[in-house]
Design an enzyme around this catalytic site. Structure first.
Site, PDB file in Angstrom:
ATOM      1  N   ARG A  92       0.832  -1.204   0.000  1.00 48.25           N
ATOM      2  CA  ARG A  92       0.000   0.000   0.000  1.00 48.25           C
ATOM      3  C   ARG A  92       0.868   1.255   0.000  1.00 48.25           C
ATOM      4  O   ARG A  92       0.520   2.270  -0.605  1.00 48.25           O
ATOM      5  CB  ARG A  92      -0.939  -0.029   1.207  1.00 48.25           C
ATOM      6  CG  ARG A  92      -1.953  -1.170   1.171  1.00 48.25           C
ATOM      7  CD  ARG A  92      -2.798  -1.218   2.422  1.00 48.25           C
ATOM      8  NE  ARG A  92      -3.776  -2.306   2.406  1.00 48.25           N
ATOM      9  CZ  ARG A  92      -3.576  -3.493   2.961  1.00 48.25           C
ATOM     10  NH1 ARG A  92      -2.434  -3.749   3.568  1.00 48.25           N
ATOM     11  NH2 ARG A  92      -4.522  -4.416   2.914  1.00 48.25           N
ATOM     12  N   ASP A 152      -9.579  -4.520   8.461  1.00 46.59           N
ATOM     13  CA  ASP A 152      -8.692  -5.477   9.128  1.00 46.59           C
ATOM     14  C   ASP A 152      -9.352  -6.012  10.397  1.00 46.59           C
ATOM     15  O   ASP A 152      -9.281  -7.205  10.710  1.00 46.59           O
ATOM     16  CB  ASP A 152      -7.361  -4.808   9.489  1.00 46.59           C
ATOM     17  CG  ASP A 152      -6.765  -4.054   8.320  1.00 46.59           C
ATOM     18  OD1 ASP A 152      -6.106  -4.677   7.484  1.00 46.59           O
ATOM     19  OD2 ASP A 152      -6.991  -2.830   8.247  1.00 46.59           O
ATOM     20  N   ARG A 155     -11.967  -8.448   9.446  1.00 44.66           N
ATOM     21  CA  ARG A 155     -11.332  -9.717   9.063  1.00 44.66           C
ATOM     22  C   ARG A 155     -10.930 -10.510  10.297  1.00 44.66           C
ATOM     23  O   ARG A 155     -11.102 -11.739  10.350  1.00 44.66           O
ATOM     24  CB  ARG A 155     -10.109  -9.442   8.185  1.00 44.66           C
ATOM     25  CG  ARG A 155     -10.449  -8.987   6.770  1.00 44.66           C
ATOM     26  CD  ARG A 155      -9.243  -8.420   6.048  1.00 44.66           C
ATOM     27  NE  ARG A 155      -9.542  -8.174   4.641  1.00 44.66           N
ATOM     28  CZ  ARG A 155      -8.838  -7.358   3.849  1.00 44.66           C
ATOM     29  NH1 ARG A 155      -7.797  -6.685   4.355  1.00 44.66           N
ATOM     30  NH2 ARG A 155      -9.173  -7.204   2.589  1.00 44.66           N
ATOM     31  N   HIS A 179      -2.977   0.655   8.195  1.00 34.91           N
ATOM     32  CA  HIS A 179      -3.719  -0.313   7.379  1.00 34.91           C
ATOM     33  C   HIS A 179      -2.708  -0.848   6.380  1.00 34.91           C
ATOM     34  O   HIS A 179      -2.579  -0.368   5.256  1.00 34.91           O
ATOM     35  CB  HIS A 179      -4.889   0.378   6.660  1.00 34.91           C
ATOM     36  CG  HIS A 179      -5.591  -0.521   5.674  1.00 34.91           C
ATOM     37  ND1 HIS A 179      -6.057  -1.768   6.003  1.00 34.91           N
ATOM     38  CD2 HIS A 179      -5.889  -0.339   4.365  1.00 34.91           C
ATOM     39  CE1 HIS A 179      -6.613  -2.320   4.935  1.00 34.91           C
ATOM     40  NE2 HIS A 179      -6.523  -1.473   3.928  1.00 34.91           N
TER      41      HIS A 179
END
Length: 317
Positions: A92, A152, A155, A179
């Site tokens: 990212r 996250d 998840r 993140h």
């Protein structure tokens, strides 16, 4: 516009995989009266608006159209999903340079419309770009929110629930920090139906440390696995953005793991990263500061240092 004619408007900037999935989730949940879709590819925005409008007979009423930045003037919330996507093998943070330039243009165009609402940022690297949105907009940090670790965290709750055969809505847990690759699970604050994870493990003898670590690795690396299989992730984050939109527009005062500016909390300053915060109609009401173990605090500080370095590449001191 009088208080009797004022309606709730969301302006979506970016009609790619994430943006269009978010628009679909927003529409299905009936979270706003108006949705304007803005994209550099105008025909794509028009196509999405047409496609969504054809579902109106099956959903709650919502005015949906393809517009431009002038439509942001009366928006309560501007959601930014525009930008370059994460490619296979790319982190990212690798996206910083290209997306920072895109964001400067987007945020300036939104602010020139007379916009006076809240920003919600989802584009990666989300923590860095939310910080950039705050700087470019000149708005109070409380009104500039990143999706942070909301996905996250979801998840983690899903995988823990699956392992323990418990509804993930009864699993209370957070991922904090970037993140991205330096995020961390806050095991010390996990509870299963109100029972601390440590107590649950004593009575049930599970999950083991090895299992917990494997669950976290699957959380942290989930995007890589999904991108490898289908090219991009968008359904999960779209649902997370819809959840945030609901918390904001319905003034819920919900505690969600979002990217927000730290001003001394956890011993950190001048960095956006994912932490539990109270979200309502005004944006970030306050941070819900958790008691971390020394190891967790150390990992959070490491995550912050990586993000600060990335921010410095855009805003050198």
């Amino acid at each position: 516009m009088s208080e009797f004619t004022k309606v709730t408007r969301v302006a979506l900037v970016g009609s790619g995989f994430v943006g269009s999935s978010y628009a679909f989730a927003l529409f299905n949940q009936g979270l706003a009266a108006e949705l304007v879709i803005i994209d550099a590819n105008r025909p794509k925005a028009e196509g999405d608006a047409m496609d969504l409008n054809h579902g109106l007979p099956f959903a709650s009423n919502m005015r949906i159209w393809a517009g431009d930045y002038s439509d942001c003037k009366d928006a309560d919330l501007v959601v930014i999903t525009a930008g370059a996507n994460q490619a296979p093998g790319e982190t990212r943070l690798d996206l910083i340079g290209k997306n920072a330039r895109i964001f400067q243009s987007i945020v300036q165009s939104v602010m020139e419309s007379g916009f006076n609402g809240l920003f919600l940022v989802a584009t990666n690297p989300v923590d860095v770009l939310t910080y950039a949105t705050w700087k470019y907009s000149g708005l109070p940090a409380s009104r500039v929110i990143g999706s942070g670790t909301i996905l996250d965290t979801a998840r983690l709750r899903y995988l823990l629930g699956e392992r323990l055969e418990v509804d993930p809505r009864n699993v209370h847990a957070y991922i904090m920090g970037e993140h991205g690759d330096t995020e961390l699970p806050v095991w010390s604050n996990v509870s299963i139906g109100g029972q601390p994870l440590a107590d649950y493990r004593k009575t049930h003898g599970q999950p083991t440390d090895e299992e917990l670590n494997r669950i976290f690795i699957n959380v942290r690396d989930a995007a890589y696995h999904i991108i490898e299989r289908k090219g991009a992730t968008y359904y999960g984050i779209a649902m997370g953005l819809a959840r945030l939109t609901k918390a904001i527009l319905k003034n819920e005062n919900s505690v969600l793991s979002v990217s927000t500016l730290l001003t001394g909390e956890y011993g950190l300053e001048d960095v956006y990263l994912g932490v539990p915060a109270v979200v309502n109609r005004q944006g970030i009401r306050d941070l819900y500061e958790l008691h971390l173990t020394d190891e967790e605090k150390q990992k959070l500080h490491h995550s912050a240092s990586v993000l600060k370095e990335a921010i410095a590449s855009i805003f050198p001191s």
